[in-house]
Scaffold this motif. Structure first.
Motif, PDB file in Angstrom:
ATOM      1  N   ALA A  57       3.675  -5.130  -1.579  1.00 32.76           N
ATOM      2  CA  ALA A  57       4.613  -4.030  -1.823  1.00 32.76           C
ATOM      3  C   ALA A  57       3.947  -2.650  -1.776  1.00 32.76           C
ATOM      4  O   ALA A  57       4.490  -1.738  -1.145  1.00 32.76           O
ATOM      5  CB  ALA A  57       5.356  -4.244  -3.138  1.00 32.76           C
ATOM      6  N   PRO A  58       2.772  -2.443  -2.387  1.00 39.96           N
ATOM      7  CA  PRO A  58       2.172  -1.104  -2.336  1.00 39.96           C
ATOM      8  C   PRO A  58       1.737  -0.667  -0.926  1.00 39.96           C
ATOM      9  O   PRO A  58       1.519   0.509  -0.690  1.00 39.96           O
ATOM     10  CB  PRO A  58       0.947  -1.206  -3.251  1.00 39.96           C
ATOM     11  CG  PRO A  58       1.113  -2.451  -4.028  1.00 39.96           C
ATOM     12  CD  PRO A  58       2.022  -3.340  -3.260  1.00 39.96           C
ATOM     13  N   ASP A  59       1.626  -1.628  -0.007  1.00 40.23           N
ATOM     14  CA  ASP A  59       1.201  -1.307   1.358  1.00 40.23           C
ATOM     15  C   ASP A  59       2.348  -0.857   2.252  1.00 40.23           C
ATOM     16  O   ASP A  59       2.125  -0.485   3.405  1.00 40.23           O
ATOM     17  CB  ASP A  59       0.505  -2.519   2.003  1.00 40.23           C
ATOM     18  CG  ASP A  59      -0.798  -2.873   1.307  1.00 40.23           C
ATOM     19  OD1 ASP A  59      -1.331  -2.013   0.559  1.00 40.23           O
ATOM     20  OD2 ASP A  59      -1.278  -4.006   1.505  1.00 40.23           O
ATOM     21  N   VAL A  60       3.574  -0.906   1.745  1.00 45.17           N
ATOM     22  CA  VAL A  60       4.739  -0.496   2.529  1.00 45.17           C
ATOM     23  C   VAL A  60       5.059   0.949   2.172  1.00 45.17           C
ATOM     24  O   VAL A  60       5.438   1.250   1.035  1.00 45.17           O
ATOM     25  CB  VAL A  60       5.946  -1.424   2.265  1.00 45.17           C
ATOM     26  CG1 VAL A  60       7.160  -0.962   3.055  1.00 45.17           C
ATOM     27  CG2 VAL A  60       5.595  -2.869   2.614  1.00 45.17           C
ATOM     28  N   ALA A  61       4.901   1.835   3.155  1.00 40.85           N
ATOM     29  CA  ALA A  61       5.100   3.268   2.916  1.00 40.85           C
ATOM     30  C   ALA A  61       6.576   3.628   2.744  1.00 40.85           C
ATOM     31  O   ALA A  61       6.909   4.597   2.084  1.00 40.85           O
ATOM     32  CB  ALA A  61       4.493   4.083   4.054  1.00 40.85           C
ATOM     33  N   GLY A  62       7.458   2.867   3.331  1.00 43.64           N
ATOM     34  CA  GLY A  62       8.883   3.148   3.264  1.00 43.64           C
ATOM     35  C   GLY A  62       9.588   2.485   4.427  1.00 43.64           C
ATOM     36  O   GLY A  62       8.962   1.870   5.305  1.00 43.64           O
TER      37      GLY A  62
END
Length: 133
Positions: A57-62
């Motif tokens: 999840a933290p690796d997905v910028a948007g």
């Protein structure tokens, strides 16, 4: 919890006590084969998975960054729906590759059977989708 945007999904994942792996499936709408040949009737549509991937999840910028990445990975192929589920880690550790692969297989089977309850769905524009009853 109601997820009303992709940003809200990412925010919810970041507040969970254990690390969250996002399970992402890009799918296209297609006519169901048995329905396609019926003259005078609008064919029933089904989702056909095109590609799936897991991401921390933290690796997905948007959404926009994810959609751009998907366009490249899919060679420009059109997709209609992004389905998202999550897999929680345990004791502060991320799920391993075997767990992620198994969860993605389960997700793909559920999609093929039309059982997408519990999955968040987004259109190509990032707008959340709701399933009709």
């Amino acid at each position: 919890m109601t997820i009303n945007s992709f940003a809200a999904l990412l925010a919810a994942a970041s507040t969970r006590p254990e690390p969250q792996l996002l399970l992402l499936t890009f799918a296209a709408l297609e006519a169901e084969p048995q329905q396609a040949a019926t003259p005078g009737r609008k064919p029933r549509m089904a989702l056909a998975p095109l590609a799936c991937v897991d991401k921390r999840a933290p690796d997905v910028a948007g959404f926009d960054a994810l959609a751009a990445e998907a366009r490249g990975a899919l060679g420009g192929a059109h997709w209609d729906v992004l389905l998202v589920s999550t897999l929680s880690g345990c004791a502060g550790q991320w799920p391993d590759e075997r767990q992620a692969d198994g969860a993605l297989r389960t997700m793909l089977n559920a999609i093929k059977l039309g059982k997408m309850e519990g999955m968040a769905a987004f259109g190509p524009d990032g707008a959340p989708l709701r399933w009709a009853a």
